[in-house]
Design a protein around this motif. Structure first.
Motif, PDB file in Angstrom:
ATOM      1  N   GLN A  78       0.767  -1.173   0.039  1.00  0.00           N
ATOM      2  CA  GLN A  78      -0.089  -0.129   0.118  1.00  0.00           C
ATOM      3  C   GLN A  78       0.840   1.474   0.062  1.00  0.00           C
ATOM      4  N   SER A  79       0.607   2.125  -1.051  1.00  0.00           N
ATOM      5  CA  SER A  79       1.590   3.249  -1.072  1.00  0.00           C
ATOM      6  C   SER A  79       2.860   3.078  -0.861  1.00  0.00           C
ATOM      7  N   ILE A 108       5.255 -15.367  -7.311  1.00  0.00           N
ATOM      8  CA  ILE A 108       4.697 -14.420  -6.404  1.00  0.00           C
ATOM      9  C   ILE A 108       3.414 -13.874  -7.026  1.00  0.00           C
ATOM     10  N   ASP A 109       2.245 -13.432  -6.250  1.00  0.00           N
ATOM     11  CA  ASP A 109       1.125 -12.559  -6.741  1.00  0.00           C
ATOM     12  C   ASP A 109       1.438 -11.258  -5.926  1.00  0.00           C
ATOM     13  N   ILE A 110       0.987 -10.462  -6.638  1.00  0.00           N
ATOM     14  CA  ILE A 110       0.952  -9.038  -6.099  1.00  0.00           C
ATOM     15  C   ILE A 110      -0.105  -7.976  -6.302  1.00  0.00           C
ATOM     16  N   TYR A 111      -0.401  -7.318  -5.045  1.00  0.00           N
ATOM     17  CA  TYR A 111      -1.365  -6.290  -5.212  1.00  0.00           C
ATOM     18  C   TYR A 111      -0.729  -5.161  -4.569  1.00  0.00           C
ATOM     19  N   LEU A 112      -0.843  -4.077  -5.572  1.00  0.00           N
ATOM     20  CA  LEU A 112      -0.547  -2.772  -5.063  1.00  0.00           C
ATOM     21  C   LEU A 112      -1.601  -1.912  -5.215  1.00  0.00           C
ATOM     22  N   ASN A 113      -1.567  -1.022  -4.477  1.00  0.00           N
ATOM     23  CA  ASN A 113      -2.526   0.389  -4.479  1.00  0.00           C
ATOM     24  C   ASN A 113      -1.751   1.825  -4.078  1.00  0.00           C
ATOM     25  N   ALA A 114      -2.134   2.797  -4.574  1.00  0.00           N
ATOM     26  CA  ALA A 114      -1.350   4.121  -4.491  1.00  0.00           C
ATOM     27  C   ALA A 114      -2.509   5.031  -4.538  1.00  0.00           C
ATOM     28  N   GLY A 115      -2.444   6.019  -3.692  1.00  0.00           N
ATOM     29  CA  GLY A 115      -3.061   7.289  -3.720  1.00  0.00           C
ATOM     30  C   GLY A 115      -3.099   8.170  -4.986  1.00  0.00           C
ATOM     31  N   GLN A 147      -4.404  -0.854  -7.765  1.00  0.00           N
ATOM     32  CA  GLN A 147      -5.725   0.216  -7.756  1.00  0.00           C
ATOM     33  C   GLN A 147      -5.001   1.631  -7.322  1.00  0.00           C
ATOM     34  N   GLU A 148      -5.755   2.606  -8.133  1.00  0.00           N
ATOM     35  CA  GLU A 148      -5.331   3.850  -7.670  1.00  0.00           C
ATOM     36  C   GLU A 148      -6.710   4.436  -6.936  1.00  0.00           C
ATOM     37  N   VAL A 149      -6.397   4.953  -5.791  1.00  0.00           N
ATOM     38  CA  VAL A 149      -7.451   5.170  -4.755  1.00  0.00           C
ATOM     39  C   VAL A 149      -7.584   6.641  -4.565  1.00  0.00           C
ATOM     40  N   SER A 150      -8.636   7.325  -4.365  1.00  0.00           N
ATOM     41  CA  SER A 150      -8.822   8.629  -3.870  1.00  0.00           C
ATOM     42  C   SER A 150      -8.256   8.827  -2.474  1.00  0.00           C
ATOM     43  N   SER A 151      -7.043   9.106  -2.602  1.00  0.00           N
ATOM     44  CA  SER A 151      -6.590   9.202  -1.100  1.00  0.00           C
ATOM     45  C   SER A 151      -5.028   9.763  -1.304  1.00  0.00           C
TER      46      SER A 151
END
Length: 176
Positions: A78-79, A108-115, A147-151
């Motif tokens: 996350q970020s 490896i499986d990967i989940y990323l998110n960033a604001g 995922q790009e998140v509104s943060s």
């Protein structure tokens, strides 16, 4: 599901322990994970083991999994502070992305998110470096979600998106 949280003993140690650190990666793989198994009977196989963190913790999770994919098969970042590079690096490119591109594909499986508001500095922002890493992972054939998140860079978003990342990584029917 069991969760084990590790917190650096002092906030000042985050930048030492959570930036790519081979000793810390080896400690988690060869000492801490076996200790969890021997002491607490927490012995998941690598495909069911997620390393997760935010900011420097996201960077550390990615680095550690790439050093020890035989122990850690999933990353939830996350970020992630993928703007970071070792001091001796003269390159202006994304160091973690370069690392991924230079290595053979790992299991490896990967989940990323960033604001969407994590945009400074513009050329090397958290949002841009996460996009770069996602594109590199995708080009190498990794199972990766971004995922790009509104943060911005904040715990409010991370606590909500943690559940999203866990569902994504453990869902066998998710299109990634």
């Amino acid at each position: 599901m069991r969760a084990v949280f590790i917190n650096p003993p002092l906030p000042s140690m985050r930048s030492k322990e959570l930036t790519p650190n081979k000793d810390y990666a080896d400690f988690l793989a060869y000492e801490f994970k076996p200790w969890l198994c021997d002491t607490w009977s927490i012995c998941p196989n690598p495909r069911d083991t997620i390393l997760s963190g935010s900011s420097f913790g996201g960077l550390a999770s990615m680095y550690i999994a790439f050093q020890h994919p035989q122990q850690f098969g999933k990353v939830l970042s996350q970020s992630g502070s993928f703007w970071w590079a070792p001091r001796q690096t003269k390159s202006t490119t994304n160091w973690v992305t370069d690392l991924v591109l230079a290595q053979e594909k790992k299991p490896i499986d990967i989940y990323l998110n960033a604001g969407r508001f994590e945009t400074e500095p513009q050329s090397n922002s958290i949002l841009n470096t996460n996009r770069q890493l996602y594109n590199a992972l995708n080009s190498k054939g990794y199972t990766v979600s971004f995922q790009e998140v509104s943060s911005g860079h904040d715990y409010f978003s991370w606590r909500v998106m943690l559940a999203e990342g866990l569902v994504t990584l453990f869902s066998s029917n998710t299109q990634r």
